[in-house]
Design an enzyme around this catalytic site. Structure first.
Site, PDB file in Angstrom:
ATOM      1  N   ASP A  47      -6.382  10.647   0.686  1.00  0.00           N
ATOM      2  CA  ASP A  47      -7.324  10.347  -0.047  1.00  0.00           C
ATOM      3  C   ASP A  47      -7.804  12.562  -0.128  1.00  0.00           C
ATOM      4  OD1 ASP A  47      -8.024   8.391   0.838  1.00  0.00           O
ATOM      5  OD2 ASP A  47      -9.248   8.501   2.252  1.00  0.00           O
ATOM      6  N   ASP A  55      -6.662  -1.726  -0.870  1.00  0.00           N
ATOM      7  CA  ASP A  55      -6.466  -0.891  -0.516  1.00  0.00           C
ATOM      8  C   ASP A  55      -4.892  -1.181   0.601  1.00  0.00           C
ATOM      9  OD1 ASP A  55      -6.269   1.748   1.043  1.00  0.00           O
ATOM     10  OD2 ASP A  55      -7.884   1.436   1.709  1.00  0.00           O
TER      11      ASP A  55
END
Ligand SMILES: *[C@@H]1O[C@H](CO)[C@@H](O)[C@H](O)[C@H]1NC(C)=O
Ligand SMILES: *[C@@H]1O[C@H](CO)[C@@H](O)[C@H](O)[C@H]1NC(C)=O
Ligand SMILES: *[C@@H]1O[C@H](CO)[C@@H](O)[C@H](O)[C@H]1NC(C)=O
Ligand SMILES: *[C@@H]1O[C@H](CO)[C@@H](O)[C@H](O)[C@H]1NC(C)=O
Length: 418
Positions: free
Chosen positions: A223, A162
């Site tokens: 997301d 990430d």
């Protein structure tokens, strides 16, 4: 599989894909990775005292592993069980190594990996490139080699890297550094990057050629959520193909519009079919994020549909493209095997109203042979609609926020030189 068998398979795959020099060369993800991922459904639920059934813990992942292995998901190809953020202790150990939260993972991550492997599944774990993970756990900044080695020592098979708490300089240096570090461990580890998403967020340059060379799968967008609007916006983005993704997507590197929300409560059955069909057409990784202990039958049937999965996992690995858009109807095509065949998705973005009757002929497709006769199948049921010359009109109803997924197979394959 014996070694020689594997070599033959690799040779065959190489024959299908003339040149893979643009993709990360670790021999992995030759078809889009499939599996399950914790984040969308379970987020950073770390309060096991309040919610023991659903907190991020070895208990949860053992239950999920059992469901994957016993309910047909593994047999259908879903083999990676991937844990997102919030699995760590808040600090590294005395040797600077990451450690799993001791209360929630009392047996340790190596033991969980062993359990997952005993089910013939593979384990994915989450790391972050910055000084902290998105949820505030220790990041890999300054510890890339050590963390890669820790992953390999535990038997991890995939990492999601990430991009929180870092900047453009870090991304350019450390996404490739992690690829090298993983390679150095000698363990085959699928490398999933959030690189383009964060580079875009900070207004940096996004070089997909470099990204495809570095990562097995890459996230370009934020997301996904448990609602249809979010699913559709991903599809519209890839449909507009703002960068020529066809040139960087294929065996070894895949675009990742995030997880499958099928099996959660946000999508109707026809909308769940849209996500399944379009992730197949877009050759996107198929990582479910749902509660596999409680998935209704209609959702499970969609997730396990082997005809749709076959389009996603087609060895050619060609990303489908949207080539027609008229009002709320869009048409996508993707070349698949057997040679000369084409998967076609007709999708409606109308969000209310009756099904729309679409009339459509194969002749508009770029890869159709005018002298060929095609048998056309509806893919979910693999039901034949009959034989069609390319100019003949195919009539199908497409429901509002629905999709019709077809496959056109040439009846005389010798006639195709594709
Ligand atoms: C980027 O972040 C790192 C720490 O993550 C810091 O050392 C560096 O100074 C930052 N660089 C810029 C250009 O902000
Ligand atoms: C490391 O990279 C080399 C060459 O790029 C590749 O052949 C090899 O399979 C990679 N190994 C691993 C474990 O990723
Ligand atoms: C993008 O990356 C590739 C591969 O690393 C490199 O050859 C190319 O020069 C880069 N393009 C730009 C515009 O920086
Ligand atoms: C996109 O990339 C593909 C594959 O590399 C190539 O065949 C095609 O010509 C490219 N299209 C454009 C518009 O650049």
């Amino acid at each position: 599989m014996t070694k020689s068998c594997r070599w033959i398979l690799i040779l065959l795959l190489n024959a299908f894909t003339s040149d893979v020099s643009w993709a990360l060369d670790n021999g992995l993800a030759l078809t889009p990775p499939m599996g399950w991922m914790s984040w969308l459904r379970f987020l950073c639920s770390y309060r096991c005292d309040l919610d023991p059934e659903n907190c991020i813990s070895e208990r949860l992942f053992i239950q999920i592993a059992d469901r994957m292995a016993e309910d047909g998901y593994l047999d259908a190809g879903y083999n990676y069980l991937s844990i997102d953020d919030c699995w760590m202790e808040m600090s590294r150990d005395a040797n600077n190594r990451l450690q799993a939260d001791a209360k929630r993972f009392p047996s340790g991550m190596k033991a969980l990996a062993d359990y997952v492997h005993s089910k013939r599944l593979k384990l994915g774990l989450y790391l972050d490139i910055g000084v902290k993970t998105c949820a505030g756990y220790p990041g890999s900044h300054g510890f890339i080699d050590l963390d890669a080695q820790t992953m390999a020592d535990w038997g991890v098979d995939m990492i999601k890297f990430d991009g929180c708490h870092a900047n453009l300089t870090d991304y350019a240096r450390d996404f490739p550094a992690m690829a090298r570090a993983l390679n150095k461990t000698g363990r085959p580890i699928v490398y999933s990057c959030q690189w383009p998403m964060y580079a875009k967020y900070f207004g940096g340059e996004v070089n997909y050629t470099a990204i495809a060379k570095t990562c097995n799968m890459f996230r370009a967008l934020t997301d996904i959520y448990i609602n249809y609007h979010s699913v559709e916006s991903m599809i519209l983005y890839w449909g507009s193909n703002p960068y020529n993704f066809s040139s960087v997507v294929g065996p070894g590197s895949w675009n990742d519009p995030d997880v499958l929300t099928i099996g959660n409560s946000g999508l109707s059955e026809k909308q769940e079919k849209v996500q399944m069909a379009m992730w197949a057409i877009m050759v996107s990784p198929m990582l479910m994020s749902n509660d596999l202990r409680n998935v209704k039958k209609s959702s499970r049937d969609i997730l396990l549909n082997k005809n749709v999965i076959a389009i996603n996992q087609d060895p050619l690995g060609i990303q489908g493209t949207r080539y027609l858009q008229s009002g709320s109807i869009s048409v996508w095509q993707k070349p698949v095997l057997p040679r000369g065949s084409i998967a076609i998705a007709i999708m409606s973005t109308a969000n209310n109203g009756n099904p729309i009757l679409t009339e459509y002929s194969l002749s508009s497709l770029p890869t159709v042979r005018p002298d060929q006769i095609y048998e056309i199948f509806e893919v979910f049921e693999m039901k034949s609609l009959g034989l069609f010359m390319p100019y003949q009109i195919i009539k199908v109803y497409v429901e509002a926020t629905g999709v019709v997924l077809l496959k056109a197979v040439p009846t005389n394959p010798q006639n195709t030189d594709l």
